[in-house]
Each structure stands twice: as C-alpha cells, then as structure tokens.
Design a protein around this motif. Structure first.
Motif, PDB file in Angstrom:
ATOM      1  N   PHE A 141       0.850  -1.182   0.000  1.00  0.00           N
ATOM      2  CA  PHE A 141       0.000   0.000   0.000  1.00  0.00           C
ATOM      3  C   PHE A 141       0.890   1.238   0.000  1.00  0.00           C
ATOM      4  O   PHE A 141       1.780   1.369   0.844  1.00  0.00           O
ATOM      5  CB  PHE A 141      -0.918   0.006   1.226  1.00  0.00           C
ATOM      6  N   TYR A 142       0.622   2.135  -0.932  1.00  0.00           N
ATOM      7  CA  TYR A 142       1.435   3.343  -1.073  1.00  0.00           C
ATOM      8  C   TYR A 142       1.506   4.114   0.241  1.00  0.00           C
ATOM      9  O   TYR A 142       2.589   4.505   0.691  1.00  0.00           O
ATOM     10  CB  TYR A 142       0.829   4.193  -2.188  1.00  0.00           C
ATOM     11  N   LEU A 143       0.351   4.294   0.886  1.00  0.00           N
ATOM     12  CA  LEU A 143       0.339   5.037   2.148  1.00  0.00           C
ATOM     13  C   LEU A 143       1.114   4.291   3.226  1.00  0.00           C
ATOM     14  O   LEU A 143       1.861   4.900   4.003  1.00  0.00           O
ATOM     15  CB  LEU A 143      -1.098   5.287   2.596  1.00  0.00           C
ATOM     16  N   ARG A 144       0.968   3.003   3.276  1.00  0.00           N
ATOM     17  CA  ARG A 144       1.687   2.207   4.278  1.00  0.00           C
ATOM     18  C   ARG A 144       3.200   2.319   4.077  1.00  0.00           C
ATOM     19  O   ARG A 144       3.961   2.445   5.037  1.00  0.00           O
ATOM     20  CB  ARG A 144       1.251   0.745   4.192  1.00  0.00           C
ATOM     21  N   LEU A 145       3.645   2.303   2.816  1.00  0.00           N
ATOM     22  CA  LEU A 145       5.073   2.412   2.530  1.00  0.00           C
ATOM     23  C   LEU A 145       5.625   3.771   2.958  1.00  0.00           C
ATOM     24  O   LEU A 145       6.778   3.873   3.384  1.00  0.00           O
ATOM     25  CB  LEU A 145       5.323   2.184   1.037  1.00  0.00           C
ATOM     26  N   ALA A 166      -1.897  11.893   0.771  1.00  0.00           N
ATOM     27  CA  ALA A 166      -2.292  10.490   0.605  1.00  0.00           C
ATOM     28  C   ALA A 166      -3.356  10.095   1.628  1.00  0.00           C
ATOM     29  O   ALA A 166      -4.291   9.337   1.329  1.00  0.00           O
ATOM     30  CB  ALA A 166      -1.069   9.585   0.721  1.00  0.00           C
ATOM     31  N   ILE A 167      -3.227  10.611   2.839  1.00  0.00           N
ATOM     32  CA  ILE A 167      -4.230  10.330   3.878  1.00  0.00           C
ATOM     33  C   ILE A 167      -5.568  10.963   3.503  1.00  0.00           C
ATOM     34  O   ILE A 167      -6.631  10.346   3.663  1.00  0.00           O
ATOM     35  CB  ILE A 167      -3.733  10.842   5.240  1.00  0.00           C
ATOM     36  N   ALA A 168      -5.537  12.197   2.997  1.00  0.00           N
ATOM     37  CA  ALA A 168      -6.771  12.871   2.606  1.00  0.00           C
ATOM     38  C   ALA A 168      -7.454  12.127   1.462  1.00  0.00           C
ATOM     39  O   ALA A 168      -8.686  12.038   1.405  1.00  0.00           O
ATOM     40  CB  ALA A 168      -6.466  14.313   2.207  1.00  0.00           C
ATOM     41  N   GLN A 169      -6.668  11.579   0.546  1.00  0.00           N
ATOM     42  CA  GLN A 169      -7.232  10.792  -0.553  1.00  0.00           C
ATOM     43  C   GLN A 169      -7.852   9.501  -0.031  1.00  0.00           C
ATOM     44  O   GLN A 169      -8.921   9.075  -0.495  1.00  0.00           O
ATOM     45  CB  GLN A 169      -6.144  10.497  -1.590  1.00  0.00           C
ATOM     46  N   LEU A 170      -7.195   8.871   0.937  1.00  0.00           N
ATOM     47  CA  LEU A 170      -7.760   7.656   1.532  1.00  0.00           C
ATOM     48  C   LEU A 170      -9.030   7.985   2.301  1.00  0.00           C
ATOM     49  O   LEU A 170      -9.997   7.205   2.283  1.00  0.00           O
ATOM     50  CB  LEU A 170      -6.739   6.999   2.462  1.00  0.00           C
ATOM     51  N   ARG A 171      -9.063   9.121   2.977  1.00  0.00           N
ATOM     52  CA  ARG A 171     -10.265   9.541   3.701  1.00  0.00           C
ATOM     53  C   ARG A 171     -11.433   9.732   2.727  1.00  0.00           C
ATOM     54  O   ARG A 171     -12.566   9.357   3.018  1.00  0.00           O
ATOM     55  CB  ARG A 171      -9.976  10.829   4.456  1.00  0.00           C
ATOM     56  N   ASP A 179     -17.785   0.562   5.075  1.00  0.00           N
ATOM     57  CA  ASP A 179     -17.787  -0.726   5.776  1.00  0.00           C
ATOM     58  C   ASP A 179     -16.703  -1.665   5.269  1.00  0.00           C
ATOM     59  O   ASP A 179     -16.779  -2.875   5.488  1.00  0.00           O
ATOM     60  CB  ASP A 179     -19.164  -1.400   5.629  1.00  0.00           C
ATOM     61  N   ASP A 180     -15.712  -1.130   4.583  1.00  0.00           N
ATOM     62  CA  ASP A 180     -14.643  -1.968   4.042  1.00  0.00           C
ATOM     63  C   ASP A 180     -13.722  -2.434   5.174  1.00  0.00           C
ATOM     64  O   ASP A 180     -12.992  -1.634   5.755  1.00  0.00           O
ATOM     65  CB  ASP A 180     -13.849  -1.161   3.010  1.00  0.00           C
ATOM     66  N   PRO A 181     -13.706  -3.732   5.498  1.00  0.00           N
ATOM     67  CA  PRO A 181     -12.898  -4.197   6.626  1.00  0.00           C
ATOM     68  C   PRO A 181     -11.403  -4.077   6.376  1.00  0.00           C
ATOM     69  O   PRO A 181     -10.632  -3.852   7.316  1.00  0.00           O
ATOM     70  CB  PRO A 181     -13.325  -5.659   6.794  1.00  0.00           C
ATOM     71  N   GLN A 182     -10.966  -4.207   5.112  1.00  0.00           N
ATOM     72  CA  GLN A 182      -9.540  -4.108   4.821  1.00  0.00           C
ATOM     73  C   GLN A 182      -9.050  -2.677   4.957  1.00  0.00           C
ATOM     74  O   GLN A 182      -7.923  -2.435   5.404  1.00  0.00           O
ATOM     75  CB  GLN A 182      -9.266  -4.649   3.417  1.00  0.00           C
ATOM     76  N   LEU A 183      -9.888  -1.719   4.577  1.00  0.00           N
ATOM     77  CA  LEU A 183      -9.514  -0.320   4.778  1.00  0.00           C
ATOM     78  C   LEU A 183      -9.432  -0.019   6.267  1.00  0.00           C
ATOM     79  O   LEU A 183      -8.486   0.644   6.723  1.00  0.00           O
ATOM     80  CB  LEU A 183     -10.531   0.594   4.084  1.00  0.00           C
ATOM     81  N   ALA A 184     -10.400  -0.541   7.031  1.00  0.00           N
ATOM     82  CA  ALA A 184     -10.383  -0.335   8.482  1.00  0.00           C
ATOM     83  C   ALA A 184      -9.135  -0.946   9.102  1.00  0.00           C
ATOM     84  O   ALA A 184      -8.527  -0.366  10.020  1.00  0.00           O
ATOM     85  CB  ALA A 184     -11.638  -0.931   9.107  1.00  0.00           C
ATOM     86  N   ALA A 185      -8.726  -2.115   8.603  1.00  0.00           N
ATOM     87  CA  ALA A 185      -7.527  -2.780   9.135  1.00  0.00           C
ATOM     88  C   ALA A 185      -6.282  -1.951   8.847  1.00  0.00           C
ATOM     89  O   ALA A 185      -5.381  -1.848   9.700  1.00  0.00           O
ATOM     90  CB  ALA A 185      -7.401  -4.175   8.527  1.00  0.00           C
ATOM     91  N   LEU A 186      -6.210  -1.355   7.648  1.00  0.00           N
ATOM     92  CA  LEU A 186      -5.054  -0.518   7.313  1.00  0.00           C
ATOM     93  C   LEU A 186      -4.999   0.706   8.223  1.00  0.00           C
ATOM     94  O   LEU A 186      -3.934   1.062   8.743  1.00  0.00           O
ATOM     95  CB  LEU A 186      -5.144  -0.090   5.847  1.00  0.00           C
ATOM     96  N   VAL A 187      -6.143   1.345   8.427  1.00  0.00           N
ATOM     97  CA  VAL A 187      -6.196   2.522   9.301  1.00  0.00           C
ATOM     98  C   VAL A 187      -5.808   2.144  10.729  1.00  0.00           C
ATOM     99  O   VAL A 187      -5.043   2.858  11.392  1.00  0.00           O
ATOM    100  CB  VAL A 187      -7.602   3.154   9.273  1.00  0.00           C
ATOM    101  N   ARG A 196       1.644  10.343  14.167  1.00  0.00           N
ATOM    102  CA  ARG A 196       1.356  11.348  13.148  1.00  0.00           C
ATOM    103  C   ARG A 196       0.176  10.910  12.290  1.00  0.00           C
ATOM    104  O   ARG A 196      -0.662  11.741  11.922  1.00  0.00           O
ATOM    105  CB  ARG A 196       2.600  11.583  12.279  1.00  0.00           C
ATOM    106  N   PHE A 197       0.123   9.625  11.965  1.00  0.00           N
ATOM    107  CA  PHE A 197      -1.031   9.147  11.198  1.00  0.00           C
ATOM    108  C   PHE A 197      -2.317   9.375  11.984  1.00  0.00           C
ATOM    109  O   PHE A 197      -3.318   9.838  11.427  1.00  0.00           O
ATOM    110  CB  PHE A 197      -0.895   7.664  10.840  1.00  0.00           C
ATOM    111  N   ARG A 198      -2.318   9.039  13.260  1.00  0.00           N
ATOM    112  CA  ARG A 198      -3.521   9.229  14.076  1.00  0.00           C
ATOM    113  C   ARG A 198      -3.975  10.689  14.042  1.00  0.00           C
ATOM    114  O   ARG A 198      -5.155  10.981  13.893  1.00  0.00           O
ATOM    115  CB  ARG A 198      -3.268   8.796  15.519  1.00  0.00           C
ATOM    116  N   GLU A 199      -3.007  11.586  14.167  1.00  0.00           N
ATOM    117  CA  GLU A 199      -3.337  13.018  14.185  1.00  0.00           C
ATOM    118  C   GLU A 199      -3.894  13.469  12.840  1.00  0.00           C
ATOM    119  O   GLU A 199      -4.924  14.158  12.777  1.00  0.00           O
ATOM    120  CB  GLU A 199      -2.088  13.822  14.530  1.00  0.00           C
ATOM    121  N   TRP A 200      -3.227  13.081  11.740  1.00  0.00           N
ATOM    122  CA  TRP A 200      -3.633  13.552  10.421  1.00  0.00           C
ATOM    123  C   TRP A 200      -4.930  12.883   9.962  1.00  0.00           C
ATOM    124  O   TRP A 200      -5.733  13.515   9.285  1.00  0.00           O
ATOM    125  CB  TRP A 200      -2.498  13.317   9.431  1.00  0.00           C
ATOM    126  N   TRP A 201      -5.131  11.628  10.335  1.00  0.00           N
ATOM    127  CA  TRP A 201      -6.376  10.948   9.989  1.00  0.00           C
ATOM    128  C   TRP A 201      -7.553  11.603  10.736  1.00  0.00           C
ATOM    129  O   TRP A 201      -8.636  11.778  10.179  1.00  0.00           O
ATOM    130  CB  TRP A 201      -6.275   9.464  10.323  1.00  0.00           C
TER     131      TRP A 201
END
Length: 275
Positions: A141-145, A166-171, A179-187, A196-201
C-alpha cells in the motif's frame, strides 16, 4: 449483456474434456455446476429462473463463469440481489494496461487501487519508488510504505505534505466504502504504528487524486522535480494510473532517462502486477 460461459472450455476450469463433440461451443451445464459445488439439476433450475438463489452462490457462479464486474452486477440484478461491494473484490491489472505501462520505458507509472494499494507498475516506477515486486501483496500500500519504508521517507523532499495528501485521498475513499474491513484494518495498523497518522487521519481532510508536482531525492540520480497526473482506468473505476513526467530537456527529464538506463542495466527492478 453477454455472459462468457460460451467462451470458456473445461480445461480453463481444470476439468477433463470428455472428447465428445459439442453442438455449441462453451461449457455444459454440468461443467458449470461441478466447480460451483452444486448439482446439474440445481444449476439448471437457477438458469431457468425456477429457483431462489442466495448471494454467496451467485458470487460463486460469477467466479466460475469468469464474469467481469459489469456482468457480475448484471447477474445479481437479474436475481434481484444486491451485488457485494467492489471493495470486497481483489483488484487485478488488465493485461493490456500492463502492456501499456511496460511500453513507457522513460516514464514512471503505477496503478493505485483501493486503499492506496499498488496493483501494477512499470520498471521505471520500481526503480524510482520501490521494488514493488519484492513487497508482499498484503503490504503493498502506497500510504503504508510512506510510513514503514525508510527509503520512501527519504525519497520525498516534502514527505509530510505528500503523506498528508495520501491520507486525505484515503479519507475520501473511505466515504465510498465505509464498511470496508480491509480499509479499516489498514487505518488501525497505521494508527498503532505512528502518532502522526492518528493526528492527520483525525483531521478529516479529504482530497481527490488529480495532479500535482513533487520533489524527490533519489539515491541514484539525485534531485528530481516531477509532475504527476492521474488517469482513470476503463475496466475498473477504483483503479487510477499515476504517470510521472518532467519537462523535455530539463534536468529532471535527463535524470529519468539516466535512471531508465540504470534500471535496464541492473535488470533487477522488474515491472509487474498482482496478477
């Protein structure tokens, strides 16, 4: 809508061919029923509209018949069912699209899918960003990398700006697939990994994937300033082709050509996809 059962043959499903002449091309009813784990009579009654069919069985028949997304949706519509969301379907890059990517020998390009997963790329994109083929699909995942790969962190001169975009695009995507469980798992994973991810998300910023300019600091060719453009994928609206370019005769254009030559010489950054 044409269902491609007539385009298939038993060998494509791993079934033996009886060798008997066929009055029409394609699969017999029993050859569809067997890999779907139902009886031929049961399948016949489904085909004739004489039997109520569950959504999981429809999904299994769609898999056996190798239906594309549009045909699959049509099958569910005929049966009066709601098709499972596209987010539950594994994304793959069309072979013709991969061929197009491979033809871009001096232009980095990759295909980004749901949840920012990199599902296809060419050799120069692998040389510029990361050897995607060596990264397990579940982690590609681009964001994960951006958060987990130190080389990706060093690559972007404006890493925070790039990452927040990238976070704003994922949002924005999360609004389409809440309800996508895989998106929830990535978050969840990135929230645990990095404050920083927690703050920006939590900022709830949203952005479309369109175009822009990014500054890179590559370990082989040095500083690059590249424009990126997003192209839509005709076969899957949830896939976006990101193409990176530089003005002709600019230092960054020369840098891309040098990197393309380096990648070809090393032959260690193969193009590819998840297929």
């Amino acid at each position: 809508m044409r269902v491609p059962a007539h385009d298939l043959n038993p060998a494509e499903l791993g079934l033996p061919d009886s060798g008997q002449p066929r009055r029409v091309p394609g699969l017999r009813r029993e050859e569809v029923a067997l890999p779907a784990a139902i009886t031929t009579d049961y399948y016949t009654r489904i085909e004739q509209g004489r039997l109520w069919t569950s959504a999981p069985l429809l999904a299994e028949l769609a898999r056996v018949l190798r239906l594309n997304e549009d045909q699959r949706a049509y099958l569910f519509e005929l049966a009066g069912k709601s098709a499972p969301p596209r987010s539950s379907v594994r994304q793959e890059v069309d072979t013709r699209l991969q061929s197009m990517l491979d033809d871009l020998t001096t232009t980095p390009a990759f295909v980004i899918g749901r949840r920012t997963q990199v599902v296809g790329w060419n050799r120069l994109a692998a040389a510029l960003f990361a050897d995607f083929g060596r990264i397990p699909e579940a982690e590609r995942f681009y964001l994960r990398l951006l958060f987990t790969d130190p080389a990706m962190h060093r690559l972007y001169v404006d890493w925070e700006e790039v990452t927040r975009l990238a976070i704003a695009q994922l949002r924005m995507e999360s609004a389409r697939y809440p309800d996508d469980p895989q998106l929830a798992a990535l978050v969840d994973e990135l929230s645990v990994r990095d404050a920083r991810f927690r703050e920006w998300w939590a900022a709830h910023d949203v952005a479309l994937r369109t175009m822009g300019t990014k500054r890179l600091r590559h370990p082989v060719v040095g500083e690059l300033t590249l424009d990126w453009h997003t192209l839509s994928c005709a076969t899957d609206p949830d896939q976006h082709i990101i193409v990176w370019t530089a003005p002709p005769h600019s230092p960054s254009c020369d840098g891309l050509r040098l990197l393309a030559s380096w990648a070809a010489d090393h032959n260690r950054m193969p193009s590819g996809s998840t297929t």
